[in-house]
Design a protein around this motif. Structure first.
Motif, PDB file in Angstrom:
ATOM      1  N   THR A 179      -1.800   3.022  -4.914  1.00  0.00           N
ATOM      2  CA  THR A 179      -3.222   2.424  -4.223  1.00  0.00           C
ATOM      3  C   THR A 179      -2.498   1.578  -3.184  1.00  0.00           C
ATOM      4  OG1 THR A 179      -4.514   3.398  -6.268  1.00  0.00           O
ATOM      5  CG2 THR A 179      -4.845   2.170  -4.451  1.00  0.00           C
ATOM      6  N   GLY A 206      -3.648   3.079   3.495  1.00  0.00           N
ATOM      7  CA  GLY A 206      -4.611   2.828   2.840  1.00  0.00           C
ATOM      8  C   GLY A 206      -5.604   1.116   3.416  1.00  0.00           C
ATOM      9  N   ASN A 207      -6.383   0.921   2.879  1.00  0.00           N
ATOM     10  CA  ASN A 207      -6.732  -0.471   3.308  1.00  0.00           C
ATOM     11  C   ASN A 207      -7.470  -1.360   2.594  1.00  0.00           C
ATOM     12  OD1 ASN A 207      -7.896   0.862   5.938  1.00  0.00           O
ATOM     13  ND2 ASN A 207      -9.340   1.848   5.408  1.00  0.00           N
ATOM     14  N   SER A 208      -6.333  -1.362   1.393  1.00  0.00           N
ATOM     15  CA  SER A 208      -6.518  -2.220   0.922  1.00  0.00           C
ATOM     16  C   SER A 208      -5.800  -3.363   0.613  1.00  0.00           C
ATOM     17  CB  SER A 208      -5.875  -1.561  -0.686  1.00  0.00           C
ATOM     18  OG  SER A 208      -6.491  -0.649  -1.430  1.00  0.00           O
ATOM     19  N   SER A 220     -11.388  -4.327  -1.525  1.00  0.00           N
ATOM     20  CA  SER A 220     -10.034  -3.702  -2.991  1.00  0.00           C
ATOM     21  C   SER A 220     -10.583  -2.328  -1.717  1.00  0.00           C
ATOM     22  CB  SER A 220     -10.540  -3.758  -3.570  1.00  0.00           C
ATOM     23  OG  SER A 220      -9.450  -2.226  -4.229  1.00  0.00           O
ATOM     24  N   THR A 221     -11.248  -1.104  -1.748  1.00  0.00           N
ATOM     25  CA  THR A 221     -11.644  -0.152  -1.428  1.00  0.00           C
ATOM     26  C   THR A 221     -13.417   0.588  -1.849  1.00  0.00           C
ATOM     27  OG1 THR A 221     -11.617   2.600  -1.734  1.00  0.00           O
ATOM     28  CG2 THR A 221     -10.745   1.051  -3.749  1.00  0.00           C
ATOM     29  N   ASP A 222     -13.887   1.425  -0.993  1.00  0.00           N
ATOM     30  CA  ASP A 222     -15.486   2.518  -1.369  1.00  0.00           C
ATOM     31  C   ASP A 222     -14.842   2.304  -3.177  1.00  0.00           C
ATOM     32  OD1 ASP A 222     -16.445   0.353   0.729  1.00  0.00           O
ATOM     33  OD2 ASP A 222     -15.886   3.312   1.787  1.00  0.00           O
ATOM     34  N   LYS A 260     -15.983   4.971  -5.965  1.00  0.00           N
ATOM     35  CA  LYS A 260     -15.733   6.296  -6.664  1.00  0.00           C
ATOM     36  C   LYS A 260     -15.535   6.415  -7.856  1.00  0.00           C
ATOM     37  CE  LYS A 260     -11.421   6.026  -3.321  1.00  0.00           C
ATOM     38  NZ  LYS A 260     -10.457   6.231  -2.502  1.00  0.00           N
TER      39      LYS A 260
END
Length: 243
Positions: A118, A124-126, A147-149, A151
């Motif tokens: 991750t 990735g956009n983390s 961090s992220t959407d 999920k």
């Protein structure tokens, strides 16, 4: 009177010179210390397993700092190269099958692998964006790293009201190595233009090192419209349009 002023001026100069020298020397000293500590830590892990015929220190008769770190980098790069071809993938898959059959080891391995995949994923956009959320109460704002959407089960539970949730990392000051994982509504998240590196500097310095900010054209227009709305006399043209 003049002698006292000269003494005060001399003391002020000495203090300013000391502070200037501290600002110059302290970051350099800390950087050198941390780098040297990391090199010695890498050497302590690699050198004990290095055969004498491949160890330069066996021929040079003196310590060569960084040898273990360099060998570790070359080894990891070689493993990555082999893992991208068919034979390497087969070996990695066989090794993973062995680890997945071990009760305790498979949990640690899967968790660690997921974290690295991750964080190090190329697309990735983390942690590439920084934002603000109201914390710990309304009216006070805390710096967070996006961090992220949300999920999986968390997204299914929290997105029931139609509000999209985002996972953010709230790091403490001045050591942002631990913190809180929080899920906040996207509408409650205020994105910032600063980079994650600038955000870390802001945290470590407790707000003393503030990144330079250049307002965009949209920000300038919004500020102008707010000013005109507060005082329409100052902007008769804008007031006339509003009518």
């Amino acid at each position: 009177m003049t002698e006292g002023s000269d003494r005060i001026s001399m003391a002020t100069r000495l203090r300013n010179n000391f502070l200037t020298g501290l600002i110059i020397c302290a970051p350099m000293a800390i950087t050198i210390y941390l780098t040297w500590t990391f090199i010695r830590w890498a050497d302590s892990w690699v050198k004990p397993y290095l055969p004498d015929r491949y160890n330069p220190e066996a021929y040079l008769k003196f310590a060569v700092p960084g040898t273990g770190l360099l060998i570790a980098i070359l080894f990891i790069t070689l493993v990555g190269f082999l893992g991208r071809n068919l034979i390497g993938r087969s070996i990695v898959s066989y090794s993973e099958n062995i680890l997945n059959r071990m009760p305790l080891v498979r949990t640690v391995y899967k968790s660690t692998k997921q974290i690295f995949e991750t964080v190090l994923k190329e697309q990735g956009n983390s942690f590439k964006k920084v934002g603000l959320i109201e914390f710990p109460r309304a009216g006070t704002w805390a710096l967070v790293f996006i961090s992220t959407d949300a999920k999986g089960e968390i997204a299914a539970k929290l997105n029931q009201d139609g509000e999209e949730m985002v996972a953010v990392f709230l790091a403490p000051t001045p050591v942002p190595t631990a913190g809180f994982l929080m899920f906040v509504p996207r509408s409650k998240l205020m994105l910032l233009d600063m980079s994650p590196e600038e955000g870390v500097k802001l945290l470590i310095s407790a707000g003393l090192v503030t990144p330079e900010y250049k307002p965009t054209a949209a920000d300038a227009m919004a500020a102008f419209q707010d000013l005109a709305a507060d005082d329409p006399v100052e902007s008769p043209k804008l007031a006339g349009r509003s009518k």
